[in-house]
Design a protein around this motif. Structure first.
Motif, PDB file in Angstrom:
ATOM      1  N   MET A 158      30.571  39.478  48.012  1.00  0.00           N
ATOM      2  CA  MET A 158      31.550  39.758  46.099  1.00  0.00           C
ATOM      3  C   MET A 158      31.215  38.676  45.374  1.00  0.00           C
ATOM      4  SD  MET A 158      34.790  41.263  46.106  1.00  0.00           S
ATOM      5  CE  MET A 158      34.529  43.046  46.956  1.00  0.00           C
ATOM      6  N   ALA A 159      31.057  38.915  44.466  1.00  0.00           N
ATOM      7  CA  ALA A 159      31.272  37.287  43.701  1.00  0.00           C
ATOM      8  C   ALA A 159      32.467  37.592  43.026  1.00  0.00           C
ATOM      9  CB  ALA A 159      30.260  38.332  41.757  1.00  0.00           C
ATOM     10  N   ARG A 160      32.916  35.814  43.045  1.00  0.00           N
ATOM     11  CA  ARG A 160      34.321  35.882  42.491  1.00  0.00           C
ATOM     12  C   ARG A 160      34.771  36.809  41.258  1.00  0.00           C
ATOM     13  NH1 ARG A 160      36.656  30.088  41.007  1.00  0.00           N
ATOM     14  NH2 ARG A 160      38.968  30.520  42.009  1.00  0.00           N
ATOM     15  N   MET A 161      35.773  37.004  41.084  1.00  0.00           N
ATOM     16  CA  MET A 161      36.550  37.036  39.777  1.00  0.00           C
ATOM     17  C   MET A 161      36.680  36.662  38.844  1.00  0.00           C
ATOM     18  SD  MET A 161      39.371  40.284  41.372  1.00  0.00           S
ATOM     19  CE  MET A 161      39.686  40.916  39.867  1.00  0.00           C
ATOM     20  N   THR A 162      36.718  37.172  37.665  1.00  0.00           N
ATOM     21  CA  THR A 162      36.672  35.800  36.327  1.00  0.00           C
ATOM     22  C   THR A 162      38.340  36.512  36.366  1.00  0.00           C
ATOM     23  OG1 THR A 162      36.472  37.550  35.217  1.00  0.00           O
ATOM     24  CG2 THR A 162      34.675  35.910  35.424  1.00  0.00           C
ATOM     25  N   ASP A 163      38.789  35.253  35.193  1.00  0.00           N
ATOM     26  CA  ASP A 163      40.003  35.050  34.899  1.00  0.00           C
ATOM     27  C   ASP A 163      40.525  36.147  34.267  1.00  0.00           C
ATOM     28  OD1 ASP A 163      41.358  32.865  36.514  1.00  0.00           O
ATOM     29  OD2 ASP A 163      41.388  31.238  35.030  1.00  0.00           O
ATOM     30  N   ASP A 164      39.611  36.688  33.599  1.00  0.00           N
ATOM     31  CA  ASP A 164      40.116  37.633  32.386  1.00  0.00           C
ATOM     32  C   ASP A 164      39.958  39.576  33.891  1.00  0.00           C
ATOM     33  OD1 ASP A 164      40.121  36.292  30.537  1.00  0.00           O
ATOM     34  OD2 ASP A 164      38.225  35.918  29.784  1.00  0.00           O
ATOM     35  N   GLU A 165      38.915  39.453  33.815  1.00  0.00           N
ATOM     36  CA  GLU A 165      39.057  40.614  35.234  1.00  0.00           C
ATOM     37  C   GLU A 165      40.164  40.628  36.542  1.00  0.00           C
ATOM     38  OE1 GLU A 165      34.012  40.982  36.071  1.00  0.00           O
ATOM     39  OE2 GLU A 165      35.291  39.352  36.892  1.00  0.00           O
ATOM     40  N   ILE A 166      40.336  39.463  36.501  1.00  0.00           N
ATOM     41  CA  ILE A 166      41.963  39.588  37.195  1.00  0.00           C
ATOM     42  C   ILE A 166      43.450  39.422  36.593  1.00  0.00           C
ATOM     43  CG2 ILE A 166      43.799  37.705  38.389  1.00  0.00           C
ATOM     44  CD1 ILE A 166      41.426  36.682  39.673  1.00  0.00           C
ATOM     45  N   LEU A 167      43.206  39.262  34.989  1.00  0.00           N
ATOM     46  CA  LEU A 167      43.968  39.701  33.900  1.00  0.00           C
ATOM     47  C   LEU A 167      43.910  41.248  33.666  1.00  0.00           C
ATOM     48  CD1 LEU A 167      46.825  39.148  32.059  1.00  0.00           C
ATOM     49  CD2 LEU A 167      44.799  38.119  30.321  1.00  0.00           C
ATOM     50  N   THR A 168      43.049  41.700  33.402  1.00  0.00           N
ATOM     51  CA  THR A 168      42.797  43.108  33.083  1.00  0.00           C
ATOM     52  C   THR A 168      43.013  43.849  34.830  1.00  0.00           C
ATOM     53  OG1 THR A 168      41.057  42.836  31.981  1.00  0.00           O
ATOM     54  CG2 THR A 168      40.862  44.964  33.022  1.00  0.00           C
ATOM     55  N   TRP A 169      43.016  43.796  35.482  1.00  0.00           N
ATOM     56  CA  TRP A 169      43.415  43.971  36.974  1.00  0.00           C
ATOM     57  C   TRP A 169      44.950  44.148  36.320  1.00  0.00           C
ATOM     58  CZ3 TRP A 169      44.934  42.074  41.700  1.00  0.00           C
ATOM     59  CH2 TRP A 169      45.093  42.995  42.814  1.00  0.00           C
ATOM     60  N   LEU A 170      45.756  42.733  36.967  1.00  0.00           N
ATOM     61  CA  LEU A 170      46.722  42.929  36.748  1.00  0.00           C
ATOM     62  C   LEU A 170      47.268  43.973  35.971  1.00  0.00           C
ATOM     63  CD1 LEU A 170      47.274  38.938  37.305  1.00  0.00           C
ATOM     64  CD2 LEU A 170      48.084  40.971  39.285  1.00  0.00           C
ATOM     65  N   GLU A 171      47.276  43.716  34.759  1.00  0.00           N
ATOM     66  CA  GLU A 171      47.220  44.480  33.439  1.00  0.00           C
ATOM     67  C   GLU A 171      47.560  46.314  33.949  1.00  0.00           C
ATOM     68  OE1 GLU A 171      45.433  42.880  30.325  1.00  0.00           O
ATOM     69  OE2 GLU A 171      46.604  41.796  29.870  1.00  0.00           O
ATOM     70  N   SER A 172      46.841  46.635  34.400  1.00  0.00           N
ATOM     71  CA  SER A 172      46.253  48.141  34.938  1.00  0.00           C
ATOM     72  C   SER A 172      47.439  48.128  35.651  1.00  0.00           C
ATOM     73  CB  SER A 172      44.745  47.998  35.061  1.00  0.00           C
ATOM     74  OG  SER A 172      45.399  49.575  35.708  1.00  0.00           O
ATOM     75  N   ASP A 173      47.497  46.847  36.397  1.00  0.00           N
ATOM     76  CA  ASP A 173      48.371  47.557  38.274  1.00  0.00           C
ATOM     77  C   ASP A 173      49.910  47.912  37.849  1.00  0.00           C
ATOM     78  OD1 ASP A 173      49.177  47.340  40.836  1.00  0.00           O
ATOM     79  OD2 ASP A 173      49.792  46.278  40.192  1.00  0.00           O
ATOM     80  N   GLU A 174      50.559  46.805  36.923  1.00  0.00           N
ATOM     81  CA  GLU A 174      51.280  46.851  36.203  1.00  0.00           C
ATOM     82  C   GLU A 174      52.004  48.174  35.378  1.00  0.00           C
ATOM     83  OE1 GLU A 174      52.692  46.054  32.640  1.00  0.00           O
ATOM     84  OE2 GLU A 174      54.869  45.540  33.456  1.00  0.00           O
TER      85      GLU A 174
END
Length: 186
Positions: free
Chosen positions: A1-17
């Motif tokens: 599995m490819a490591r997530m980029t910081d932008d992908e992590i940010l998008t994921w966190l924003e969606s979760d929040e």
């Protein structure tokens, strides 16, 4: 599995929040109703109970209910130990929560009703921190089964019980001191 980029992590966190926001609004209302809106307190017992207090509120806000139960006892234990240290009660230097609450009742720091609430915190916390065999009389699973309450709801109820007890104590001297802004009516 490819490591997530910081932008992908940010998008994921924003969606979760965003998805958790309605639930956090309800929990924030509960906190505001119990503790108010301002940072109005100084604590006996040093930086540990102060930091634990902030962590307890953040844990509840984010639905980390077991943390609330455990941390609430940390707050009270450190505060009581600090009060007794100020009173030069060296006999209580290594005392645990139960002994500190019993002595606080005997010394008049807390009422019988407050003692009962603190003892309830102790009884709620114990099954979380001390593993017991399945269906032991103090086992959390047994309590959930006997009350017919889903475990996640029981976690929340336990947290709200402890928050209510802690907020009652923290609303008065000697467990908190109004800061200068609060005491000046600002």
């Amino acid at each position: 599995m490819a490591r997530m980029t910081d932008d992908e992590i940010l998008t994921w966190l924003e969606s979760d929040e965003a998805g958790s926001r309605p639930y956090r609004v309800q929990r924030m209302r509960f906190l505001l109703d119990r503790f108010g809106q301002s940072g109005y307190m100084l604590f006996f017992g040093g930086v540990v109970p102060l930091h634990a207090y902030e962590e307890m509120r953040l844990a509840y806000l984010n639905g980390l209910y077991i943390c609330c139960v455990v941390v609430s006892q940390i707050i009270i234990e450190h505060m009581l130990a600090g009060l007794f240290e100020m009173a030069n009660r060296t006999d209580l230097q290594r005392a645990g929560f139960q002994r500190l609450t019993e002595e606080a009742l005997a010394e008049g720091y807390i009422s019988q009703e407050e003692f009962d609430g603190l003892d309830q915190i102790r009884r709620l916390r114990n099954p979380y921190t001390h593993s017991k065999p399945m269906m032991h009389k103090t086992c959390f699973i047994r309590r959930a089964a006997e009350t017919g309450t889903h475990h996640t709801e029981l976690f929340k109820q336990d947290a709200e019980t402890t928050l209510t007890v802690v907020s009652g104590l923290l609303a008065r001297y000697p467990f908190s001191f109004p800061d200068e802004e609060s005491s000046n009516g600002q």
